[in-house]
Design a protein around this motif. Structure first.
Motif, PDB file in Angstrom:
ATOM      1  N   PHE A 108       1.049  -1.162  -0.147  1.00 39.44           N
ATOM      2  CA  PHE A 108      -0.196   0.044  -0.134  1.00 39.44           C
ATOM      3  C   PHE A 108       0.773   1.358   0.026  1.00 39.44           C
ATOM      4  O   PHE A 108       1.877   1.470   0.719  1.00 39.44           O
ATOM      5  CB  PHE A 108      -1.001   0.044   0.945  1.00 39.44           C
ATOM      6  CG  PHE A 108      -1.555  -1.193   1.132  1.00 39.44           C
ATOM      7  CD1 PHE A 108      -3.202  -1.211   0.773  1.00 39.44           C
ATOM      8  CD2 PHE A 108      -1.353  -2.320   1.779  1.00 39.44           C
ATOM      9  CE1 PHE A 108      -3.812  -2.228   0.490  1.00 39.44           C
ATOM     10  CE2 PHE A 108      -2.394  -3.558   1.810  1.00 39.44           C
ATOM     11  CZ  PHE A 108      -3.423  -3.382   1.233  1.00 39.44           C
ATOM     12  N   CYS A 109       0.661   2.064  -0.783  1.00 39.13           N
ATOM     13  CA  CYS A 109       1.525   3.352  -1.006  1.00 39.13           C
ATOM     14  C   CYS A 109       0.684   4.712  -0.036  1.00 39.13           C
ATOM     15  O   CYS A 109      -0.564   4.754  -0.311  1.00 39.13           O
ATOM     16  CB  CYS A 109       1.708   3.678  -2.609  1.00 39.13           C
ATOM     17  SG  CYS A 109       2.640   2.426  -3.310  1.00 39.13           S
ATOM     18  N   VAL A 110       1.376   5.540   0.165  1.00 39.86           N
ATOM     19  CA  VAL A 110       0.848   6.772   0.898  1.00 39.86           C
ATOM     20  C   VAL A 110       1.870   7.930   0.451  1.00 39.86           C
ATOM     21  O   VAL A 110       3.049   7.864   0.773  1.00 39.86           O
ATOM     22  CB  VAL A 110       0.921   6.532   2.310  1.00 39.86           C
ATOM     23  CG1 VAL A 110       0.498   7.800   2.732  1.00 39.86           C
ATOM     24  CG2 VAL A 110       0.182   5.236   2.991  1.00 39.86           C
ATOM     25  N   VAL A 111       1.280   8.761  -0.334  1.00 40.78           N
ATOM     26  CA  VAL A 111       2.066   9.897  -0.817  1.00 40.78           C
ATOM     27  C   VAL A 111       2.231  10.757   0.243  1.00 40.78           C
ATOM     28  O   VAL A 111       1.324  11.445   0.700  1.00 40.78           O
ATOM     29  CB  VAL A 111       1.447  10.611  -2.132  1.00 40.78           C
ATOM     30  CG1 VAL A 111       2.212  11.756  -2.473  1.00 40.78           C
ATOM     31  CG2 VAL A 111       1.509   9.431  -3.273  1.00 40.78           C
ATOM     32  N   VAL A 112       3.606  11.184   0.788  1.00 37.18           N
ATOM     33  CA  VAL A 112       3.778  12.391   1.618  1.00 37.18           C
ATOM     34  C   VAL A 112       4.458  13.452   1.308  1.00 37.18           C
ATOM     35  O   VAL A 112       4.863  14.556   1.949  1.00 37.18           O
ATOM     36  CB  VAL A 112       4.425  11.611   2.887  1.00 37.18           C
ATOM     37  CG1 VAL A 112       3.432  10.285   3.467  1.00 37.18           C
ATOM     38  CG2 VAL A 112       5.876  10.977   2.612  1.00 37.18           C
ATOM     39  N   GLY A 113       5.229  13.276  -0.066  1.00 40.06           N
ATOM     40  CA  GLY A 113       6.211  14.354  -0.434  1.00 40.06           C
ATOM     41  C   GLY A 113       5.782  14.547  -2.051  1.00 40.06           C
ATOM     42  O   GLY A 113       5.143  13.772  -2.630  1.00 40.06           O
ATOM     43  N   GLY A 114       6.420  15.797  -2.457  1.00 39.73           N
ATOM     44  CA  GLY A 114       6.031  16.027  -3.846  1.00 39.73           C
ATOM     45  C   GLY A 114       5.214  17.116  -4.118  1.00 39.73           C
ATOM     46  O   GLY A 114       4.535  17.222  -3.090  1.00 39.73           O
ATOM     47  N   VAL A 115       5.317  17.684  -5.239  1.00 42.34           N
ATOM     48  CA  VAL A 115       4.470  18.939  -5.707  1.00 42.34           C
ATOM     49  C   VAL A 115       3.417  18.479  -6.651  1.00 42.34           C
ATOM     50  O   VAL A 115       3.802  17.672  -7.293  1.00 42.34           O
ATOM     51  CB  VAL A 115       5.367  20.122  -6.002  1.00 42.34           C
ATOM     52  CG1 VAL A 115       6.051  20.731  -4.886  1.00 42.34           C
ATOM     53  CG2 VAL A 115       6.030  19.846  -7.120  1.00 42.34           C
ATOM     54  N   ASP A 116       2.382  19.237  -6.873  1.00 45.01           N
ATOM     55  CA  ASP A 116       1.444  18.723  -7.843  1.00 45.01           C
ATOM     56  C   ASP A 116       1.775  18.650  -9.137  1.00 45.01           C
ATOM     57  O   ASP A 116       1.132  18.063  -9.883  1.00 45.01           O
ATOM     58  CB  ASP A 116       0.153  20.054  -7.742  1.00 45.01           C
ATOM     59  CG  ASP A 116      -0.430  19.928  -6.332  1.00 45.01           C
ATOM     60  OD1 ASP A 116      -0.659  18.920  -5.605  1.00 45.01           O
ATOM     61  OD2 ASP A 116      -1.034  20.778  -5.913  1.00 45.01           O
ATOM     62  N   THR A 117       2.735  19.389  -9.426  1.00 37.84           N
ATOM     63  CA  THR A 117       3.318  19.352 -11.069  1.00 37.84           C
ATOM     64  C   THR A 117       4.336  18.268 -11.195  1.00 37.84           C
ATOM     65  O   THR A 117       4.531  17.866 -12.271  1.00 37.84           O
ATOM     66  CB  THR A 117       4.178  20.571 -11.275  1.00 37.84           C
ATOM     67  OG1 THR A 117       5.063  20.923 -10.181  1.00 37.84           O
ATOM     68  CG2 THR A 117       3.103  21.866 -11.187  1.00 37.84           C
ATOM     69  N   ALA A 155      -4.588  17.112  -1.973  1.00 36.70           N
ATOM     70  CA  ALA A 155      -5.067  15.964  -2.723  1.00 36.70           C
ATOM     71  C   ALA A 155      -5.981  15.264  -1.398  1.00 36.70           C
ATOM     72  O   ALA A 155      -7.060  16.037  -1.054  1.00 36.70           O
ATOM     73  CB  ALA A 155      -4.146  14.738  -2.599  1.00 36.70           C
ATOM     74  N   ASP A 156      -5.966  14.203  -0.824  1.00 41.54           N
ATOM     75  CA  ASP A 156      -6.967  13.579   0.002  1.00 41.54           C
ATOM     76  C   ASP A 156      -6.977  14.500   1.183  1.00 41.54           C
ATOM     77  O   ASP A 156      -7.640  14.212   1.893  1.00 41.54           O
ATOM     78  CB  ASP A 156      -6.424  12.149   0.346  1.00 41.54           C
ATOM     79  CG  ASP A 156      -6.749  11.238  -0.903  1.00 41.54           C
ATOM     80  OD1 ASP A 156      -7.707  11.467  -1.622  1.00 41.54           O
ATOM     81  OD2 ASP A 156      -5.733  10.220  -0.939  1.00 41.54           O
ATOM     82  N   GLY A 157      -5.557  14.950   1.814  1.00 42.59           N
ATOM     83  CA  GLY A 157      -5.480  15.289   3.165  1.00 42.59           C
ATOM     84  C   GLY A 157      -5.196  14.273   4.181  1.00 42.59           C
ATOM     85  O   GLY A 157      -5.241  13.001   3.798  1.00 42.59           O
ATOM     86  N   ARG A 158      -4.773  14.730   5.288  1.00 41.71           N
ATOM     87  CA  ARG A 158      -4.441  13.691   6.489  1.00 41.71           C
ATOM     88  C   ARG A 158      -5.507  12.601   6.691  1.00 41.71           C
ATOM     89  O   ARG A 158      -5.419  11.586   6.722  1.00 41.71           O
ATOM     90  CB  ARG A 158      -3.838  14.450   7.431  1.00 41.71           C
ATOM     91  CG  ARG A 158      -2.649  14.908   7.689  1.00 41.71           C
ATOM     92  CD  ARG A 158      -1.844  15.252   8.855  1.00 41.71           C
ATOM     93  NE  ARG A 158      -0.787  15.954   8.825  1.00 41.71           N
ATOM     94  CZ  ARG A 158       0.203  15.915   9.664  1.00 41.71           C
ATOM     95  NH1 ARG A 158      -0.183  15.403  11.022  1.00 41.71           N
ATOM     96  NH2 ARG A 158       1.391  16.588   9.530  1.00 41.71           N
ATOM     97  N   ARG A 159      -6.665  13.260   7.034  1.00 44.57           N
ATOM     98  CA  ARG A 159      -7.779  12.443   7.669  1.00 44.57           C
ATOM     99  C   ARG A 159      -8.469  11.517   6.408  1.00 44.57           C
ATOM    100  O   ARG A 159      -8.364  10.354   6.693  1.00 44.57           O
ATOM    101  CB  ARG A 159      -8.985  13.136   8.286  1.00 44.57           C
ATOM    102  CG  ARG A 159      -9.977  12.343   9.137  1.00 44.57           C
ATOM    103  CD  ARG A 159      -9.138  12.167  10.162  1.00 44.57           C
ATOM    104  NE  ARG A 159      -9.629  10.796  11.071  1.00 44.57           N
ATOM    105  CZ  ARG A 159      -8.706  10.024  11.472  1.00 44.57           C
ATOM    106  NH1 ARG A 159      -7.741  10.085  11.867  1.00 44.57           N
ATOM    107  NH2 ARG A 159      -9.453   9.070  12.130  1.00 44.57           N
ATOM    108  N   ASP A 160      -8.797  11.834   5.143  1.00 43.35           N
ATOM    109  CA  ASP A 160      -8.926  11.083   4.214  1.00 43.35           C
ATOM    110  C   ASP A 160      -8.210  10.201   3.733  1.00 43.35           C
ATOM    111  O   ASP A 160      -8.400   9.055   3.370  1.00 43.35           O
ATOM    112  CB  ASP A 160      -9.681  11.934   3.164  1.00 43.35           C
ATOM    113  CG  ASP A 160     -11.300  12.539   3.497  1.00 43.35           C
ATOM    114  OD1 ASP A 160     -12.009  11.924   4.591  1.00 43.35           O
ATOM    115  OD2 ASP A 160     -11.648  13.230   2.639  1.00 43.35           O
ATOM    116  N   GLY A 161      -6.966  10.703   3.644  1.00 44.15           N
ATOM    117  CA  GLY A 161      -5.754   9.680   3.138  1.00 44.15           C
ATOM    118  C   GLY A 161      -5.664   8.712   4.023  1.00 44.15           C
ATOM    119  O   GLY A 161      -5.373   7.581   3.749  1.00 44.15           O
TER     120      GLY A 161
END
Length: 229
Positions: A108-117, A155-161
């Protein structure tokens, strides 16, 4: 039966995120309403224990061996994805080891870094999409980028993510978990509100009786003073 519910793989650049997610996972309890659904009897009450190297590793000269044993004894692999994770040798090695165990469907992957572009490849470690020895995508087909919970505010944000990750880990739909989590939080808010109102009523009552007692004491003192004259 594996020793760990999940193994957290991350670059130490993202250690703050790893500690936050570790705490959230180990302290989170599934809503009772979710476990009451038909066919949900086998759902776990909690998603613990979760292996986090700094939290769970004793001092050892065989760090790699202990990490490998923890991977072998983990039912799920959670990868914190970021530009730092892409470049991390250890994150990629942990992914490869877990895939070798035949548990690719439990990554399972969780994105925590990087910018929208940034493109997907800028925060997904390459080991996630590597073909295993003896396997080749048909023709020019590329391994698809994995789906991921995205904790970034855009994106999802902390809670929904977090809830999206939890839903994947326990095997339920995201909307099922979110709806029941919202209902639980609403009930908690109602209990807190009712408790606050009750406490306010008690406080008003105590204040009222204190005023009455004070007034009575003043009357008695006045009577005593008049008798002493």
């Amino acid at each position: 039966m594996n020793q760990y519910f999940a193994f957290l793989s991350y670059s130490h650049v993202d250690s703050k995120w790893a500690r936050w997610l570790h705490k959230e996972l180990e302290t989170y309890r599934l809503p009772r309403a979710l476990r009451a659904l038909p066919g949900a009897e086998s759902l776990p009450d909690r998603m613990a224990p979760v292996f986090l190297d700094r939290a769970d590793l004793a001092t050892s000269t065989e760090l790699a061996a202990e990490v490998q044993r923890a991977l072998d004894q983990s039912s799920n692999l959670i990868v914190l994805c970021s530009p730092a994770a892409v470049k991390s040798r250890w994150v990629n090695d942990e992914i490869r080891r877990f895939r070798e165990l035949g548990r690719e469907d439990r990554i399972f992957c969780v994105v925590v870094g990087g910018v929208d572009t940034d493109g997907p490849g800028d925060f997904f470690p390459p080991a996630l999409s590597e073909t295993r020895p003896g396997q080749r995508p048909a023709g020019n087909e590329q391994c698809p980028e994995p789906l991921a919970a995205d904790l970034r505010p855009s994106a999802d944000g902390r809670r929904d993510g977090f809830l999206k990750l939890a839903a994947g880990l326990i095997g339920v739909r995201f909307d099922q978990l979110r709806q029941r989590e919202q209902a639980r939080r609403h009930r908690r808010l109602m209990v807190i509100t009712a408790t606050s109102v009750a406490a306010s009523v008690v406080l008003v009552g105590l204040t009222f009786f204190a005023l009455i007692e004070r007034r009575e004491a003043e009357v008695q003192r006045s009577i005593a003073e008049q008798r002493s004259l």
